[in-house]
Design a protein around this motif. Sequence first.
Motif, PDB file in Angstrom:
ATOM      1  N   ILE A   1      39.323  34.152  38.394  1.00 39.89           N
ATOM      2  CA  ILE A   1      39.265  34.684  37.029  1.00 39.89           C
ATOM      3  C   ILE A   1      38.251  33.901  36.212  1.00 39.89           C
ATOM      4  O   ILE A   1      37.483  34.486  35.450  1.00 39.89           O
ATOM      5  CB  ILE A   1      40.663  34.659  36.377  1.00 39.89           C
ATOM      6  N   ASN A   2      38.233  32.580  36.375  1.00 33.62           N
ATOM      7  CA  ASN A   2      37.234  31.761  35.673  1.00 33.62           C
ATOM      8  C   ASN A   2      35.824  32.066  36.161  1.00 33.62           C
ATOM      9  O   ASN A   2      34.882  32.146  35.369  1.00 33.62           O
ATOM     10  CB  ASN A   2      37.507  30.264  35.864  1.00 33.62           C
ATOM     11  N   GLN A   3      35.679  32.244  37.462  1.00 30.67           N
ATOM     12  CA  GLN A   3      34.354  32.420  38.055  1.00 30.67           C
ATOM     13  C   GLN A   3      33.784  33.816  37.830  1.00 30.67           C
ATOM     14  O   GLN A   3      32.577  33.973  37.652  1.00 30.67           O
ATOM     15  CB  GLN A   3      34.417  32.138  39.555  1.00 30.67           C
ATOM     16  N   ASP A   4      34.620  34.847  37.861  1.00 27.97           N
ATOM     17  CA  ASP A   4      34.135  36.233  37.822  1.00 27.97           C
ATOM     18  C   ASP A   4      35.168  37.131  37.122  1.00 27.97           C
ATOM     19  O   ASP A   4      35.795  37.971  37.752  1.00 27.97           O
ATOM     20  CB  ASP A   4      33.890  36.707  39.267  1.00 27.97           C
ATOM     21  N   PRO A   5      35.376  36.912  35.793  1.00 25.58           N
ATOM     22  CA  PRO A   5      36.455  37.632  35.113  1.00 25.58           C
ATOM     23  C   PRO A   5      36.333  39.157  35.153  1.00 25.58           C
ATOM     24  O   PRO A   5      37.345  39.856  35.133  1.00 25.58           O
ATOM     25  CB  PRO A   5      36.393  37.111  33.677  1.00 25.58           C
ATOM     26  N   TYR A   6      35.103  39.677  35.227  1.00 21.68           N
ATOM     27  CA  TYR A   6      34.915  41.130  35.208  1.00 21.68           C
ATOM     28  C   TYR A   6      34.735  41.736  36.601  1.00 21.68           C
ATOM     29  O   TYR A   6      34.532  42.926  36.741  1.00 21.68           O
ATOM     30  CB  TYR A   6      33.711  41.503  34.344  1.00 21.68           C
TER      31      TYR A   6
ATOM     32  N   GLY B   1      41.785  43.272  33.405  1.00 25.41           N
ATOM     33  CA  GLY B   1      41.667  41.830  33.591  1.00 25.41           C
ATOM     34  C   GLY B   1      41.611  41.157  32.234  1.00 25.41           C
ATOM     35  O   GLY B   1      41.745  41.816  31.206  1.00 25.41           O
ATOM     36  N   ILE B   2      41.401  39.833  32.223  1.00 26.48           N
ATOM     37  CA  ILE B   2      41.211  39.149  30.944  1.00 26.48           C
ATOM     38  C   ILE B   2      39.720  38.904  30.740  1.00 26.48           C
ATOM     39  O   ILE B   2      38.968  38.753  31.692  1.00 26.48           O
ATOM     40  CB  ILE B   2      42.020  37.843  30.823  1.00 26.48           C
ATOM     41  N   THR B   3      39.328  38.878  29.494  1.00 25.60           N
ATOM     42  CA  THR B   3      37.906  38.771  29.167  1.00 25.60           C
ATOM     43  C   THR B   3      37.358  37.369  29.420  1.00 25.60           C
ATOM     44  O   THR B   3      38.108  36.401  29.556  1.00 25.60           O
ATOM     45  CB  THR B   3      37.662  39.132  27.688  1.00 25.60           C
ATOM     46  N   ASP B   4      36.051  37.300  29.456  1.00 24.58           N
ATOM     47  CA  ASP B   4      35.359  36.027  29.593  1.00 24.58           C
ATOM     48  C   ASP B   4      35.780  35.093  28.458  1.00 24.58           C
ATOM     49  O   ASP B   4      36.038  33.907  28.672  1.00 24.58           O
ATOM     50  CB  ASP B   4      33.850  36.274  29.584  1.00 24.58           C
TER      51      ASP B   4
ATOM     52  N   THR C   1      44.021  41.790  22.270  1.00 22.09           N
ATOM     53  CA  THR C   1      44.665  40.650  22.931  1.00 22.09           C
ATOM     54  C   THR C   1      43.855  40.163  24.137  1.00 22.09           C
ATOM     55  O   THR C   1      44.382  39.484  25.009  1.00 22.09           O
ATOM     56  CB  THR C   1      46.112  41.013  23.336  1.00 22.09           C
ATOM     57  N   HIS C   2      42.579  40.533  24.196  1.00 17.65           N
ATOM     58  CA  HIS C   2      41.607  39.982  25.154  1.00 17.65           C
ATOM     59  C   HIS C   2      41.756  40.466  26.590  1.00 17.65           C
ATOM     60  O   HIS C   2      41.405  39.748  27.520  1.00 17.65           O
ATOM     61  CB  HIS C   2      41.565  38.450  25.086  1.00 17.65           C
ATOM     62  N   GLU C   3      42.241  41.688  26.770  1.00 22.74           N
ATOM     63  CA  GLU C   3      42.165  42.320  28.087  1.00 22.74           C
ATOM     64  C   GLU C   3      40.918  43.204  28.109  1.00 22.74           C
ATOM     65  O   GLU C   3      40.544  43.778  27.095  1.00 22.74           O
ATOM     66  CB  GLU C   3      43.397  43.199  28.367  1.00 22.74           C
ATOM     67  N   TRP C   4      40.294  43.302  29.276  1.00 23.49           N
ATOM     68  CA  TRP C   4      39.226  44.289  29.463  1.00 23.49           C
ATOM     69  C   TRP C   4      39.781  45.416  30.329  1.00 23.49           C
ATOM     70  O   TRP C   4      40.702  45.215  31.110  1.00 23.49           O
ATOM     71  CB  TRP C   4      37.953  43.693  30.060  1.00 23.49           C
ATOM     72  N   VAL C   5      39.213  46.607  30.142  1.00 21.22           N
ATOM     73  CA  VAL C   5      39.699  47.801  30.838  1.00 21.22           C
ATOM     74  C   VAL C   5      38.496  48.585  31.351  1.00 21.22           C
ATOM     75  O   VAL C   5      37.563  48.873  30.597  1.00 21.22           O
ATOM     76  CB  VAL C   5      40.524  48.697  29.882  1.00 21.22           C
ATOM     77  N   ARG C   6      38.523  48.910  32.636  1.00 24.80           N
ATOM     78  CA  ARG C   6      37.476  49.741  33.235  1.00 24.80           C
ATOM     79  C   ARG C   6      38.127  50.989  33.803  1.00 24.80           C
ATOM     80  O   ARG C   6      39.085  50.914  34.569  1.00 24.80           O
ATOM     81  CB  ARG C   6      36.747  48.978  34.343  1.00 24.80           C
ATOM     82  N   LYS C   7      37.578  52.144  33.447  1.00 27.55           N
ATOM     83  CA  LYS C   7      38.109  53.401  33.957  1.00 27.55           C
ATOM     84  C   LYS C   7      37.506  53.673  35.332  1.00 27.55           C
ATOM     85  O   LYS C   7      36.300  53.695  35.499  1.00 27.55           O
ATOM     86  CB  LYS C   7      37.762  54.532  32.985  1.00 27.55           C
TER      87      LYS C   7
END
Length: 129
Positions: free
Chosen positions: A91-96, A27-30, A13-19
């Motif tokens: 979020i648009n500028q720096d999603p990660y 967050g949400i992906t690019d 569903t387009h979430e990114w996950v960092r441990k």
Amino acid sequence: MSNIPQQLHYTKTHEWVRKDEEWLTVGITDHAQTMLGDLVYVELPEPESAMEEGQEAAVVESVKAAADVYCPVPGEIIEINEDVIENPQLINQDPYGKGWLFRVKPYEQKDQTLLDAKQYTQVVAAEAH
């Protein structure tokens, strides 16, 4: 093709996950922010909220659509990114980076049902067809 960092994990569903230590930053992906367009509103979960895997945790809205953001694992919300409430464009500028949404402390430290970058790339490619 969207920017899909190799070191992160993803959901269908387009979430990114960092441990990070014992919590996960989400967050949400690019790809997701590109599909939504310019974001104008973000609603984040309450800190200390209990979440189930796949439960709606946040909402992001653009001028053309709204999208739910789901919690990738069962756990407790331990922090939210107040900056994106004030400035959804982060979020648009720096999603990660600066555009992260919330941090969750998983109830269990186990292998989750998350995708690696290669698997997520296949999800994005399949949607493009």
